[in-house]
Design a protein around this motif. Structure first.
Motif, PDB file in Angstrom:
ATOM      1  N   PHE A 121       0.833  -1.202   0.000  1.00 51.78           N
ATOM      2  CA  PHE A 121       0.000   0.000   0.000  1.00 51.78           C
ATOM      3  C   PHE A 121       0.872   1.258   0.000  1.00 51.78           C
ATOM      4  N   PHE A 122       1.871   1.307   0.891  1.00 52.73           N
ATOM      5  CA  PHE A 122       2.727   2.489   0.970  1.00 52.73           C
ATOM      6  C   PHE A 122       3.558   2.655  -0.299  1.00 52.73           C
ATOM      7  N   THR A 123       3.995   1.542  -0.874  1.00 51.43           N
ATOM      8  CA  THR A 123       4.742   1.616  -2.133  1.00 51.43           C
ATOM      9  C   THR A 123       3.865   2.200  -3.228  1.00 51.43           C
ATOM     10  N   MET A 124       2.633   1.718  -3.331  1.00 48.76           N
ATOM     11  CA  MET A 124       1.743   2.176  -4.395  1.00 48.76           C
ATOM     12  C   MET A 124       1.424   3.665  -4.254  1.00 48.76           C
ATOM     13  N   ILE A 125       1.074   4.110  -3.038  1.00 44.82           N
ATOM     14  CA  ILE A 125       0.756   5.527  -2.901  1.00 44.82           C
ATOM     15  C   ILE A 125       2.016   6.384  -3.012  1.00 44.82           C
ATOM     16  N   GLY A 126       3.176   5.800  -2.681  1.00 47.43           N
ATOM     17  CA  GLY A 126       4.430   6.535  -2.812  1.00 47.43           C
ATOM     18  C   GLY A 126       4.809   6.811  -4.259  1.00 47.43           C
ATOM     19  N   MET A 127       4.333   5.979  -5.175  1.00 45.88           N
ATOM     20  CA  MET A 127       4.603   6.223  -6.589  1.00 45.88           C
ATOM     21  C   MET A 127       3.890   7.491  -7.051  1.00 45.88           C
ATOM     22  N   GLU A 128       2.730   7.755  -6.496  1.00 44.54           N
ATOM     23  CA  GLU A 128       1.921   8.930  -6.857  1.00 44.54           C
ATOM     24  C   GLU A 128       2.207  10.139  -5.975  1.00 44.54           C
ATOM     25  N   HIS A 129       2.475   9.886  -4.713  1.00 46.37           N
ATOM     26  CA  HIS A 129       2.575  10.981  -3.744  1.00 46.37           C
ATOM     27  C   HIS A 129       3.803  10.831  -2.853  1.00 46.37           C
ATOM     28  N   PRO A 130       4.991  10.992  -3.417  1.00 47.42           N
ATOM     29  CA  PRO A 130       6.211  10.844  -2.608  1.00 47.42           C
ATOM     30  C   PRO A 130       6.311  11.867  -1.476  1.00 47.42           C
ATOM     31  N   GLU A 131       5.570  12.947  -1.597  1.00 47.06           N
ATOM     32  CA  GLU A 131       5.618  13.987  -0.574  1.00 47.06           C
ATOM     33  C   GLU A 131       5.068  13.528   0.772  1.00 47.06           C
ATOM     34  N   LEU A 132       4.355  12.400   0.792  1.00 44.80           N
ATOM     35  CA  LEU A 132       3.819  11.867   2.042  1.00 44.80           C
ATOM     36  C   LEU A 132       4.868  11.105   2.852  1.00 44.80           C
ATOM     37  N   PHE A 133       6.067  10.935   2.281  1.00 48.19           N
ATOM     38  CA  PHE A 133       7.065  10.071   2.902  1.00 48.19           C
ATOM     39  C   PHE A 133       8.380  10.790   3.182  1.00 48.19           C
ATOM     40  N   HIS A 134       8.926  10.491   4.338  1.00 45.91           N
ATOM     41  CA  HIS A 134      10.305  10.836   4.675  1.00 45.91           C
ATOM     42  C   HIS A 134      11.093   9.549   4.444  1.00 45.91           C
ATOM     43  N   VAL A 135      11.981   9.553   3.463  1.00 46.44           N
ATOM     44  CA  VAL A 135      12.725   8.340   3.138  1.00 46.44           C
ATOM     45  C   VAL A 135      13.899   8.185   4.098  1.00 46.44           C
ATOM     46  N   LEU A 136      13.862   7.105   4.858  1.00 49.22           N
ATOM     47  CA  LEU A 136      14.941   6.796   5.789  1.00 49.22           C
ATOM     48  C   LEU A 136      16.147   6.270   5.017  1.00 49.22           C
ATOM     49  N   ASP A 137      17.319   6.556   5.514  1.00 50.67           N
ATOM     50  CA  ASP A 137      18.529   6.008   4.933  1.00 50.67           C
ATOM     51  C   ASP A 137      18.486   4.480   5.048  1.00 50.67           C
ATOM     52  N   CYS A 138      19.091   3.808   4.087  1.00 52.24           N
ATOM     53  CA  CYS A 138      19.074   2.340   4.067  1.00 52.24           C
ATOM     54  C   CYS A 138      19.692   1.722   5.319  1.00 52.24           C
ATOM     55  N   THR A 139      20.557   2.461   6.016  1.00 51.70           N
ATOM     56  CA  THR A 139      21.189   1.922   7.219  1.00 51.70           C
ATOM     57  C   THR A 139      20.195   1.741   8.370  1.00 51.70           C
ATOM     58  N   TRP A 140      19.013   2.347   8.241  1.00 52.53           N
ATOM     59  CA  TRP A 140      17.959   2.168   9.250  1.00 52.53           C
ATOM     60  C   TRP A 140      17.145   0.900   9.003  1.00 52.53           C
ATOM     61  N   ASN A 141      17.346   0.254   7.871  1.00 53.24           N
ATOM     62  CA  ASN A 141      16.600  -0.978   7.560  1.00 53.24           C
ATOM     63  C   ASN A 141      17.429  -1.777   6.547  1.00 53.24           C
ATOM     64  N   GLN A 142      18.600  -2.232   6.996  1.00 54.72           N
ATOM     65  CA  GLN A 142      19.526  -2.959   6.132  1.00 54.72           C
ATOM     66  C   GLN A 142      18.984  -4.373   5.897  1.00 54.72           C
ATOM     67  N   LEU A 143      18.380  -4.548   4.723  1.00 52.65           N
ATOM     68  CA  LEU A 143      17.829  -5.857   4.371  1.00 52.65           C
ATOM     69  C   LEU A 143      18.968  -6.840   4.129  1.00 52.65           C
ATOM     70  N   LEU A 144      18.738  -8.092   4.486  1.00 52.85           N
ATOM     71  CA  LEU A 144      19.770  -9.112   4.355  1.00 52.85           C
ATOM     72  C   LEU A 144      19.428 -10.198   3.340  1.00 52.85           C
ATOM     73  N   CYS A 145      18.174 -10.316   2.977  1.00 50.72           N
ATOM     74  CA  CYS A 145      17.727 -11.362   2.058  1.00 50.72           C
ATOM     75  C   CYS A 145      18.258 -11.125   0.647  1.00 50.72           C
ATOM     76  N   SER A 146      18.697 -12.188   0.021  1.00 53.26           N
ATOM     77  CA  SER A 146      19.181 -12.067  -1.366  1.00 53.26           C
ATOM     78  C   SER A 146      18.415 -13.010  -2.305  1.00 53.26           C
ATOM     79  N   TRP A 147      17.220 -13.389  -1.943  1.00 54.07           N
ATOM     80  CA  TRP A 147      16.403 -14.326  -2.715  1.00 54.07           C
ATOM     81  C   TRP A 147      16.273 -13.907  -4.175  1.00 54.07           C
TER      82      TRP A 147
END
Length: 181
Positions: A121-147
């Motif tokens: 949901f957040f991804t979809m609305i972010g495509m239209e309305h990025p102004e609703l989001f403060h983008v956190l630096d990747c270091t705040w959510n370092q994904l580990l999965c490489s699937w």
């Protein structure tokens, strides 16, 4: 947000996280929200939305939707989210986007059939309305999965997965082991 009228800010976390810093530093990100932002969230670090938005991407050559950072719109990962409940309550735009007809319109526009709940949901609305989001630096959510690297996206995977800086939160998504200290 209406069910928590006395709470202005909330941090929502997945359970598969390991903090490398004090959570107080994460709370300080609320102070960095630009005007109009209601959610703080990091970008998705895998090509999941490159895959999910395949039809929209095919019909819209050159779109940034699903493309990797820094110039693309890779979507969001909701493992770490800062929710400004007060801003959500006050944002007419955000509240309009919660209406089923608006969600349906966006889903039709993007040919979107998600499977990751709030993140989709957040991804979809972010495509239209990025102004609703403060983008956190990747270091705040370092994904580990490489699937996705082993499932058809090895040629672009590293462009999504790159994250420079001191990791503050590891996210062991896809049941990926989290590094020991």
């Amino acid at each position: 947000p209406l069910s928590l009228p006395d709470i202005a800010q909330l941090i929502q976390l997945d359970l598969d996280l390991k903090f490398q810093t004090n959570i107080e530093e994460l709370f300080e990100e609320f102070d960095r929200f630009p005007r109009g932002a209601v959610i703080g969230i990091a970008r998705e670090m895998q090509p999941v939305y490159r895959h999910t938005f395949w039809q929209f991407r095919r019909e819209n050559p050159g779109t940034k939707v699903g493309e990797p950072p820094p110039d693309g719109l890779p979507g969001f990962n909701s493992g770490v989210m800062l929710l400004s409940l007060e801003a959500m309550r006050q944002s007419r735009l955000y509240n309009q986007l919660l209406e089923p007809d608006k969600v349906r319109q966006l889903a039709e526009k993007y040919h979107f059939q998600g499977h990751l709940g709030d993140q989709d949901f957040f991804t979809m609305i972010g495509m239209e309305h990025p102004e609703l989001f403060h983008v956190l630096d990747c270091t705040w959510n370092q994904l580990l999965c490489s699937w996705w690297r082993e499932h058809g996206y090895s040629d672009v995977f590293d462009r999504y997965f790159r994250c420079e800086g001191r990791v503050r939160i590891y996210h062991g998504n896809c049941n990926t082991p989290i590094p020991e200290d």
